[in-house]
Scaffold this active site. Sequence first.
Site, mmCIF file in Angstrom:
data_model
loop_
_atom_site.group_PDB
_atom_site.id
_atom_site.type_symbol
_atom_site.label_atom_id
_atom_site.label_comp_id
_atom_site.label_asym_id
_atom_site.label_seq_id
_atom_site.Cartn_x
_atom_site.Cartn_y
_atom_site.Cartn_z
ATOM 1 N N SER A 59 0.764 -1.029 -0.124
ATOM 2 C CA SER A 59 0.049 -0.112 -0.109
ATOM 3 C C SER A 59 1.048 1.170 0.141
ATOM 4 C CB SER A 59 -0.871 0.041 1.083
ATOM 5 O OG SER A 59 -2.013 1.099 1.101
ATOM 6 N N ASP A 116 -9.422 -2.420 -6.304
ATOM 7 C CA ASP A 116 -8.557 -1.694 -5.158
ATOM 8 C C ASP A 116 -9.570 -0.253 -5.011
ATOM 9 O OD1 ASP A 116 -7.107 -0.533 -3.383
ATOM 10 O OD2 ASP A 116 -5.286 -1.510 -4.189
ATOM 11 N N HIS A 118 -7.321 -4.939 -1.681
ATOM 12 C CA HIS A 118 -6.165 -4.355 -1.102
ATOM 13 C C HIS A 118 -5.575 -4.934 -0.110
ATOM 14 C CE1 HIS A 118 -3.880 -0.568 -0.982
ATOM 15 N NE2 HIS A 118 -3.641 -0.855 0.264
#
Length: 481
Positions: A174, A430, A458
């Site tokens: 991320s 996502d 995600h």
Amino acid sequence: MMAAQVIRPARLLSRTAHIVPGQLRVTELTFEVPLNHSNLSAGNLKIFGRQVTKHDTPIVPRTDSELEEYHRRPYLVYLEGGPGFGNREPQDHQLTKTALDRGYTLLLLDYRGTGLSTPINQPHLATLGGPQQQADYLKRFRADSIVRDAEAVRLCLTADYPETHKKWSIFGQSYGGFVALTYLSQFPQGLREVFLTGGLAPVKRTAQEVYTALYKKVIQRNEAYYRKFPEDVERVRKVAQYLDEKSPLLPGGGEFTVERLLGIGLCLGMNGGLDLIHSTILKLAMDIEQFGFITRAAGAAFEGLVPFDTNPIYAVLHESIYTNGPGLASDWAAHGVGKTLAESEPGLSWLSSVPQALDYSSSSSSTNQQPLYFSGEMVYPAHFDCYPELKDMKETAELLAKYDDWPRLYDLDQLARNEVPVYAASYVEDMYVDADFARETAKAVRGTKVFETNVMYHGALRAKTDEVLGQLFKLRDDTLD
């Protein structure tokens, strides 16, 4: 191009090791680095990390040279998501087993301002002076400073390593992927390979462009939520009505507002997020129905879903991760884009630029009842009114939102001629990193190989660890005809 900078090695302050279950040898490391790597007189920060190796008892004791080689295995550095989060314990980390099995020494570094690395908190900020002094301090906690810290630590830890082992590998989840791309821009000479999961940052996009794209996915996830739990249309509105009328406090002292309630949409894009939100709404609604108030148990569980109080960087610097260079201010981009969308999207009416009293009255038999949409990974000015840790940072946050002289995070020319192998997992669904922008970035970074899927979210690194890591290492090790 970004100007090259000479980084001094970090100073190692302490090193202690212990054995933990799972046959892990964990070495806790504390380093000292400059607050400002370009101005060494501006003060210092502490950086904390955990170095992880396999603890075993060989049948035949290792010779000194074998032992030296064993303890000089190449590093794999994990870069956590966020911004604003430190690392979990190695025995609880999804990367530990794979890293050690593949011959790495795993290093879990807490970014400056997070975990045990001189963490940001409001009482400490208050000792620095007023809002302007606090804002100036916080400007030093973005990815450009984080990668300088990491490079300083690398120079320290590998000072006596052979040349073949001085470079290290990095793994960005991320926001950690955003940091990794900044690292590739500034110090590619220190990197052997880069792994990214949900971290192909929108390097060519402004904050306004990012949130325009992300709101579309947030709306889609809201629609999926209410398809799965149509009974929650009425429940959410009833809870919102209660909050609007009663203005209750949460156990931690913060105001429980409608904006804060709908902020749990942060969870919509994670594996199991829909069910987590439903369970939360169900508990809140049943408390109100049975008791006429929200119990401490429900309130405390709710507080933990959006960690702005415990990880304030997540709120105060969130939009600045999308400001790549001078002339760009974030200017509360999520709020501005949301207000515009609210004019045509009734579910976001609570973000309207001309607030009106929401009509919570409804009949459970109504088929046209409009659901209230949750927000996603968005930070709004109103959050600085209802989170205790953020209240005294409100003026500081306003200064940061208006600031438009940020240094560059990414060097697009350097990325275009990149020679460091990059292996990325990208998720079509996502909600936090737009898939189209991720594809754009993959093309912009020379040598990037991508595993793209529409059957993971995600948080797949944690939810589907073996699948994700298996695909990433196939990108590295396998051959395409």
